[in-house]
Design an enzyme around this catalytic site. Structure first.
Site, PDB file in Angstrom:
ATOM      1  N   GLU A 220      -8.822   1.223  -7.342  1.00 47.30           N
ATOM      2  CA  GLU A 220      -7.769   0.296  -7.744  1.00 47.30           C
ATOM      3  C   GLU A 220      -6.576   0.275  -6.771  1.00 47.30           C
ATOM      4  O   GLU A 220      -5.446   0.639  -7.111  1.00 47.30           O
ATOM      5  CB  GLU A 220      -7.324   0.609  -9.170  1.00 47.30           C
ATOM      6  CG  GLU A 220      -8.493   0.459 -10.143  1.00 47.30           C
ATOM      7  CD  GLU A 220      -8.128   0.636 -11.609  1.00 47.30           C
ATOM      8  OE1 GLU A 220      -7.019   1.114 -11.891  1.00 47.30           O
ATOM      9  OE2 GLU A 220      -8.969   0.304 -12.465  1.00 47.30           O
ATOM     10  N   GLU A 322     -16.594   0.190 -12.319  1.00 44.75           N
ATOM     11  CA  GLU A 322     -15.880   0.798 -13.450  1.00 44.75           C
ATOM     12  C   GLU A 322     -15.644  -0.216 -14.549  1.00 44.75           C
ATOM     13  O   GLU A 322     -15.265  -1.361 -14.297  1.00 44.75           O
ATOM     14  CB  GLU A 322     -14.543   1.399 -13.008  1.00 44.75           C
ATOM     15  CG  GLU A 322     -13.850   2.183 -14.128  1.00 44.75           C
ATOM     16  CD  GLU A 322     -12.492   2.729 -13.722  1.00 44.75           C
ATOM     17  OE1 GLU A 322     -12.391   3.265 -12.597  1.00 44.75           O
ATOM     18  OE2 GLU A 322     -11.542   2.611 -14.522  1.00 44.75           O
TER      19      GLU A 322
END
Length: 472
Positions: A220, A322
């Site tokens: 991220e 994810e």
């Protein structure tokens, strides 16, 4: 006397071939006891042109697309610590449920984290402060729980697991904010030390007989989180790949590891991919673009952005790395909606080119943790450490409709639905069998036909259900 040779048209041969086929359904449905339950067999018979009034799932076995790497979940500190609190019998039950290819759902893909992440009980790295040469590098923080857990998972998977690794943050002293948490950026002077860190980690794992298949550059990279995080723009990431990480992997004998960029949501995936992949010096090291589902996971997703990456860069793989459900509540663990979120996302991601799909934590406790910043969420399997109850959410079964029947090496085929309520995708496995997945998002029972080359088998989609049809 001359022999008469009857030459049959190709379409007749295909029709005859498919008329001999059978479909074997496995069903999971709301308000029933059906959970990946075998439900007899269906026969294909001549059907011809369907009418608009006849719901159908059309299957084109002649068109194949991406090859599947695997399906699985993340092996985090939280999962490992929760696993350690279980009895030996419950541990084996969990391992068999996830990784046994016959009695379980056959997970074949795994992810773990370099340094601590939010789903760790505390923050840690593997080196002392300011050790740019990484002489103090040591996996000690993982040795009590995570390493033993991963080894048991690999054994349960038959001795082979496709494992990739991802960092959440470099050590604080390498970052502009001097903090493992709250974003910050990698200081330019530590680019080489941080690239060496990945190599140290991978080689330390492999020295422990834990093979590493691949890695992502940064988890991220566009999020400043309250937990471990580090910010990279697309240009930053391309620069780090081409100057440091890519060459360092190659020069260390790890050039065969599959390197994935981005590793964040679908919202920016095209901009990030196009920026990174337009840099040829970086692109030569990049195997794929990784993505998550958190841009708006409870509503309308941006699945089309994944397809656009694949269309624009067909030589580059795309893979979900994810996904999880939140906000967490033990009392809401049985809500049927959780599984349907997974079904919708997996069908659309595979139909848009994904070669693999990796859920987040494979196991969490009754709090939705442990998590050192209270960022709690669901996992497909929960363990109540107070009552010693092992609970399988319906998301476990929805994922299982893919992971159990879509094997590594399978190729996606075309499946097309004539009803918006029926979502579908399909695959051809290496053994020649087809796995066709049909999900009914409505509250109505829908009769339909599986249709292949003029032959069809009658089937029924129960309300709020998912089914995998094995066709052979």
């Amino acid at each position: 006397m001359k022999k008469i040779v009857l030459l049959l048209p190709a379409f007749f041969c295909l029709t005859f071939l498919h008329s001999q086929k059978k479909a074997y359904p496995f069903i999971t449905a709301d308000s029933t006891d059906l959970r990946l339950s075998p439900s007899g067999s269906l026969n294909f018979t001549a059907f011809g042109q369907p009418l608009e009034t006849q719901p159908c799932i059309f299957i084109d076995t002649m068109k194949t697309f991406q090859t599947v790497v695997g399906i699985g979940g993340a092996l985090t500190d939280a999962a490992a610590e929760t696993f350690a609190k279980m009895s030996a019998a419950d541990q084996q039950k969990l391992l068999d449920a996830y990784y046994n290819k016959e009695t379980g759902i056959g997970y074949s893909l795994g992810r773990t984290h370099i340094n601590s992440c939010d789903f760790s009980s505390h923050m840690y790295t593997y080196v002392a402060d300011n050790d740019t040469a990484l002489k103090t590098f040591n996996l000690k923080p993982e040795m009590e729980f995570r390493i033993p857990f991963i080894k048991k998972v690999i054994a349960a998977a038959g001795g082979k697991l496709t494992l990739f690794v991802s960092p959440w943050s470099p050590p604080a002293w390498m970052k502009t904010n001097n903090d493992v948490l709250h974003g910050g950026k990698l200081k330019p002077e530590f680019g080489q030390s941080w690239a060496n860190y990945y190599v140290k980690y991978i080689k330390a794992y492999e020295a422990l007989s834990i093979p590493v298949w691949g890695l992502t550059v940064q988890n991220e990279p566009m999020a400043t989180q309250t937990w471990e995080s580090c910010v990279y723009s697309a240009e930053d990431e391309a620069a780090f790949i081409k100057k440091y990480l890519g060459p360092t992997l190659v020069n260390s004998g790890l050039g065969n590891k599959k390197l994935m960029a981005w590793d964040h949501n679908r919202d920016l995936v095209y901009q990030q991919a196009s920026t990174i992949l337009s840099d040829k010096a970086a692109t030569k090291y990049v195997w794929g673009i990784a993505f998550h589902w958190y841009e708006n996971w409870t509503g309308d997703h941006m699945f089309d952005n994944v397809r656009k990456v694949k269309e624009a860069f067909p030589a580059t793989n795309v893979m979900l790395t994810e996904a999880c459900l939140y906000p967490y509540s033990w009392d809401q663990r049985a809500d049927w909606k959780w599984g349907e979120v997974y079904g919708k996302n997996m069908i659309n991601d595979f139909n848009n080119g994904a070669v693999g799909w990796t859920d987040w934590n494979v196991l969490l406790d009754e709090t939705g943790g442990p998590n050192h910043v209270s960022n709690f969420c669901f996992a497909p399997v929960l363990y109540n450490t107070q009552t010693h109850q092992l609970f399988f959410m319906n998301s476990f079964y929805y994922i299982g409709h893919f992971s159990k029947f879509v094997k590594p090496g399978a190729k996606r085929i075309i499946t097309s639905s004539s009803r918006a309520q029926l979502l579908t995708t399909g695959f051809k496995n290496t053994d020649g069998k087809y796995a066709v997945i049909v999900m009914n998002t409505s509250s109505e029972k829908i009769g339909f036909h599986l249709w292949i080359q003029g032959n069809a088998a009658a089937a029924t989609a129960l309300p709020h259900s998912i089914a995998t049809y094995i066709i052979q």
